[in-house]
Scaffold this active site. Structure first.
Site, PDB file in Angstrom:
ATOM      1  NE  ARG A 118      -4.171  -1.945   1.688  1.00 62.65           N
ATOM      2  CZ  ARG A 118      -4.260  -3.001   2.487  1.00 62.65           C
ATOM      3  NH1 ARG A 118      -3.482  -3.099   3.543  1.00 62.65           N
ATOM      4  NH2 ARG A 118      -5.131  -3.939   2.241  1.00 62.65           N
ATOM      5  CE  LYS A 140      -0.761  13.102 -15.472  1.00 67.62           C
ATOM      6  NZ  LYS A 140      -1.160  13.525 -16.828  1.00 67.62           N
ATOM      7  CD  GLU A 182       6.751  14.453 -23.704  1.00 64.04           C
ATOM      8  OE1 GLU A 182       6.021  15.458 -23.621  1.00 64.04           O
ATOM      9  OE2 GLU A 182       6.309  13.280 -23.663  1.00 64.04           O
ATOM     10  CE  LYS A 224       5.284  16.524 -15.419  1.00 63.73           C
ATOM     11  NZ  LYS A 224       5.339  15.261 -16.110  1.00 63.73           N
ATOM     12  CD  GLU A 234      -4.314  15.300 -16.410  1.00 68.32           C
ATOM     13  OE1 GLU A 234      -3.128  14.927 -16.225  1.00 68.32           O
ATOM     14  OE2 GLU A 234      -5.026  14.872 -17.311  1.00 68.32           O
ATOM     15  NE  ARG A 239       0.519  16.109 -13.932  1.00 66.56           N
ATOM     16  CZ  ARG A 239       1.223  15.441 -13.057  1.00 66.56           C
ATOM     17  NH1 ARG A 239       0.957  15.558 -11.780  1.00 66.56           N
ATOM     18  NH2 ARG A 239       2.206  14.642 -13.439  1.00 66.56           N
ATOM     19  CG  ASN A 243      -1.832  14.703 -21.265  1.00 64.32           C
ATOM     20  OD1 ASN A 243      -0.887  13.938 -21.428  1.00 64.32           O
ATOM     21  ND2 ASN A 243      -2.604  14.684 -20.204  1.00 64.32           N
ATOM     22  CG  HIS A 246       0.820  13.523 -24.484  1.00 61.35           C
ATOM     23  ND1 HIS A 246       1.463  14.681 -24.837  1.00 61.35           N
ATOM     24  CD2 HIS A 246       1.695  12.846 -23.679  1.00 61.35           C
ATOM     25  CE1 HIS A 246       2.659  14.708 -24.261  1.00 61.35           C
ATOM     26  NE2 HIS A 246       2.825  13.612 -23.564  1.00 61.35           N
ATOM     27  CG  HIS A 250      -1.193   8.464 -25.394  1.00 65.01           C
ATOM     28  ND1 HIS A 250      -1.797   8.943 -24.270  1.00 65.01           N
ATOM     29  CD2 HIS A 250       0.135   8.595 -25.176  1.00 65.01           C
ATOM     30  CE1 HIS A 250      -0.877   9.347 -23.403  1.00 65.01           C
ATOM     31  NE2 HIS A 250       0.301   9.152 -23.938  1.00 65.01           N
ATOM     32  CG  HIS A 263       5.809   8.896 -25.072  1.00 65.00           C
ATOM     33  ND1 HIS A 263       4.451   8.731 -25.074  1.00 65.00           N
ATOM     34  CD2 HIS A 263       6.051  10.037 -24.358  1.00 65.00           C
ATOM     35  CE1 HIS A 263       3.885   9.706 -24.389  1.00 65.00           C
ATOM     36  NE2 HIS A 263       4.829  10.513 -23.937  1.00 65.00           N
TER      37      HIS A 263
HETATM   38  P1  NAD Z   1      12.380   4.312 -22.383  1.00 60.77           P
HETATM   39  O1  NAD Z   1      12.254   4.262 -20.941  1.00 60.77           O
HETATM   40  O2  NAD Z   1      11.898   3.161 -23.183  1.00 60.77           O
HETATM   41  O3  NAD Z   1      13.910   4.599 -22.749  1.00 60.77           O
HETATM   42  C1  NAD Z   1      14.289   4.670 -24.095  1.00 60.77           C
HETATM   43  C2  NAD Z   1      15.442   3.694 -24.414  1.00 60.77           C
HETATM   44  O4  NAD Z   1      16.658   4.226 -23.932  1.00 60.77           O
HETATM   45  C3  NAD Z   1      15.281   2.333 -23.764  1.00 60.77           C
HETATM   46  O5  NAD Z   1      15.771   1.347 -24.643  1.00 60.77           O
HETATM   47  C4  NAD Z   1      16.178   2.454 -22.537  1.00 60.77           C
HETATM   48  O6  NAD Z   1      16.619   1.216 -22.050  1.00 60.77           O
HETATM   49  C5  NAD Z   1      17.310   3.266 -23.106  1.00 60.77           C
HETATM   50  N1  NAD Z   1      18.085   4.047 -22.154  1.00 60.77           N
HETATM   51  C6  NAD Z   1      17.666   4.672 -21.037  1.00 60.77           C
HETATM   52  N2  NAD Z   1      18.630   5.415 -20.536  1.00 60.77           N
HETATM   53  C7  NAD Z   1      19.712   5.252 -21.326  1.00 60.77           C
HETATM   54  C8  NAD Z   1      21.017   5.788 -21.316  1.00 60.77           C
HETATM   55  N3  NAD Z   1      21.401   6.680 -20.426  1.00 60.77           N
HETATM   56  N4  NAD Z   1      21.883   5.377 -22.277  1.00 60.77           N
HETATM   57  C9  NAD Z   1      21.481   4.496 -23.235  1.00 60.77           C
HETATM   58  N5  NAD Z   1      20.252   3.990 -23.306  1.00 60.77           N
HETATM   59  C10 NAD Z   1      19.376   4.369 -22.360  1.00 60.77           C
HETATM   60  O7  NAD Z   1      11.642   5.596 -22.999  1.00 60.77           O
HETATM   61  P2  NAD Z   1      11.553   7.119 -22.511  1.00 60.77           P
HETATM   62  O8  NAD Z   1      11.472   7.912 -23.737  1.00 60.77           O
HETATM   63  O9  NAD Z   1      12.564   7.435 -21.504  1.00 60.77           O
HETATM   64  O10 NAD Z   1      10.149   7.171 -21.765  1.00 60.77           O
HETATM   65  C11 NAD Z   1       8.956   6.928 -22.456  1.00 60.77           C
HETATM   66  C12 NAD Z   1       7.889   6.503 -21.465  1.00 60.77           C
HETATM   67  O11 NAD Z   1       7.662   7.550 -20.540  1.00 60.77           O
HETATM   68  C13 NAD Z   1       6.565   6.187 -22.102  1.00 60.77           C
HETATM   69  O12 NAD Z   1       6.073   4.983 -21.577  1.00 60.77           O
HETATM   70  C14 NAD Z   1       5.682   7.352 -21.703  1.00 60.77           C
HETATM   71  O13 NAD Z   1       4.330   6.998 -21.607  1.00 60.77           O
HETATM   72  C15 NAD Z   1       6.267   7.725 -20.381  1.00 60.77           C
HETATM   73  N6  NAD Z   1       6.008   9.110 -19.986  1.00 60.77           N
HETATM   74  C16 NAD Z   1       5.505   9.321 -18.751  1.00 60.77           C
HETATM   75  C17 NAD Z   1       5.288  10.609 -18.306  1.00 60.77           C
HETATM   76  C18 NAD Z   1       4.829  10.844 -16.906  1.00 60.77           C
HETATM   77  O14 NAD Z   1       4.473  11.981 -16.588  1.00 60.77           O
HETATM   78  N7  NAD Z   1       4.852   9.851 -16.055  1.00 60.77           N
HETATM   79  C19 NAD Z   1       5.581  11.696 -19.146  1.00 60.77           C
HETATM   80  C20 NAD Z   1       6.095  11.446 -20.401  1.00 60.77           C
HETATM   81  C21 NAD Z   1       6.309  10.141 -20.819  1.00 60.77           C
HETATM   82  N1  GLY Z   2       3.265  14.112 -18.811  1.00 60.12           N
HETATM   83  C1  GLY Z   2       2.033  14.708 -18.433  1.00 60.12           C
HETATM   84  C2  GLY Z   2       1.912  14.963 -16.976  1.00 60.12           C
HETATM   85  O1  GLY Z   2       2.797  14.693 -16.219  1.00 60.12           O
HETATM   86  O2  GLY Z   2       0.904  15.427 -16.540  1.00 60.12           O
END
Ligand code: NAD
Ligand code: GLY
Length: 361
Positions: A118, A140, A182, A224, A234, A239, A243, A246, A250, A263
């Site tokens: 939890r 998030k 982003e 941010k 949100e 907030r 998006n 997005h 998505h 992404h």
């Molecule tokens: P990812 O986590 O898949 O990383 C991209 C690639 O880079 C992967 O293959 C990873 O293993 C590799 N990698 C990571 N760090 C590295 C480094 N320093 N050197 C070499 N390779 C490295 O993708 P991402 O673009 O980081 O994140 C995308 C995800 O984030 C999506 O799932 C998206 O929905 C999510 N997201 C969430 C929020 C939020 O607010 N929580 C906001 C934006 C995106």
């Molecule tokens: N990436 C959108 C949010 O954090 O609200």
């Protein structure tokens, strides 16, 4: 080192930005409250950076869970391997989860932290540009469902975000560009001055000029943090502006299969589509659509959606979105560069026309 605070009263936390923060270790140590820590990383990042993190964990009971790499593994099965690793090794409520990786690792680890026993503490160590400027900040967390992206999750804030810009040295150019998508988003939704800075400095960012990168990361995190502090859950609509692009993006990610387009690539194309719809609504000048499209192209990001997703399929995919309220899809559109709005007041015919278009602005 720069420190930005995400101001959420008693749950406020710092974002540290600097070089060499991982090997230093003192910051990580400082934010681990209990007696044990579980690092969650993946098979690409762990070989690169786990050994840099481990010295800070000496004296604590600690271990690591290594996940498979990729957006296609951001799902309930992989989440379950985190729970199994924690339960199997009897990690208790005093445990801190340390997310070491990109947004996929960060989102899943955060959700595991929100739900394990939890709720246990967690720390974000984002290692992609996208995770450093967006996903690690704001709480998030979650996973994908085959029917929709990020549809299962929770708002759950970390203890701190530790951004070591040295980790970007190993990131490939395609992933760097995905992060820039982003960054451009902040300029478009609320920071016109930053958008102009990006127009003037895009080449430096692509060339990984350290000062330009640190400035862009800091400015993105400041934007941010301000939005999250104003509307953590949100609720007020502020907030949701984060998006921009997005809902379109998505749909591209889900429609093509997770991991096909990155992404950030999908979001970049989605921002162009949102701008084109804004122009059809007479909210945005054609010159501004061309300007943002040009910046996105310069960042080596796509501006035309994939031909394999028909307009009709696009529409169907977009109807599963967290911004759907009372059956009505709300979209983030632009009134100007630097000013976004959430609205259900768009012309459905104009939206259909955009979803059918496969040419650049
Ligand atoms: P990812 O986590 O898949 O990383 C991209 C690639 O880079 C992967 O293959 C990873 O293993 C590799 N990698 C990571 N760090 C590295 C480094 N320093 N050197 C070499 N390779 C490295 O993708 P991402 O673009 O980081 O994140 C995308 C995800 O984030 C999506 O799932 C998206 O929905 C999510 N997201 C969430 C929020 C939020 O607010 N929580 C906001 C934006 C995106
Ligand atoms: N990436 C959108 C949010 O954090 O609200």
């Amino acid at each position: 080192m720069d420190i930005i605070t995400v101001g959420l009263d008693e749950r406020s936390y710092p974002i540290y930005i600097g070089q060499g923060l991982l090997t230093d270790g003192s910051l990580l140590k400082k934010h681990i409250g209990g007696t044990s820590a579980m690092v969650v990383s993946n098979e690409v990042v762990a070989p690169l950076y786990l050994s840099a993190v481990e010295p800070a964990l000496h004296g604590l009971r600690h271990d690591a869970i290594i996940l498979p790499d990729g957006e296609q593994f951001k799902n309930i099965e992989t989440l379950n391997t985190i729970y199994t690793g924690l339960l199997g090794a009897r990690f208790d409520r005093g445990t801190t989860l340390v997310a070491l990786g990109g947004g996929v690792v960060g989102d899943m680890t955060g959700y595991a932290a929100a739900s394990y026993l939890r709720g246990v503490n967690f720390i974000q160590i984002p290692t992609t540009l996208l995770a450093q400027v967006d996903s690690s900040v704001g709480g998030k967390t979650g996973i994908n469902h085959p029917l929709g992206k990020n549809m299962i999750g929770a708002f759950y804030q970390p203890e701190c975000v530790l951004i070591d810009t040295d980790t970007l040295d190993t990131l490939d150019d395609r992933q760097l560009s995905a992060g820039i998508a982003e960054i451009i988003k902040y300029g478009l939704i609320r920071d016109a001055e930053f958008f102009e800075w990006l127009e003037a400095n895009m080449d430096k960012l692509l060339a990984r000029d350290p000062q330009a990168l640190v400035f862009a990361i800091r400015r993105s995190c400041e934007n941010k943090a301000a939005v999250v502090a104003a509307d953590e859950y949100e609720r007020s609509g502020q907030r949701a502006l984060l998006n921009l692009g997005h809902t379109f993006g998505h749909a591209i990610e889900t429609g093509l299969g997770y991991g096909e387009w990155l992404h950030g690539e999908a979001v970049a194309c989605g921002m162009v589509m949102a701008a084109q719809l804004s122009e059809r609504m007479d909210w945005l000048q054609h010159a501004d659509v061309a300007r943002l499209s040009e910046l996105i192209k310069r960042a080596r990001l796509p501006v035309v959606p994939p031909a394999s997703i028909s307009g009709e399929r696009f529409h169907e995919l977009m109807s599963i979105d967290k911004k759907v309220m009372d059956g009505q899809l709300r979209l983030i559109l632009l009134k100007a560069i630097g000013k976004a709005v959430m609205t259900a007041e768009y012309d459905p015919a104009a939206l259909h026309a955009i979803l059918d278009t496969r040419t650049a602005a």
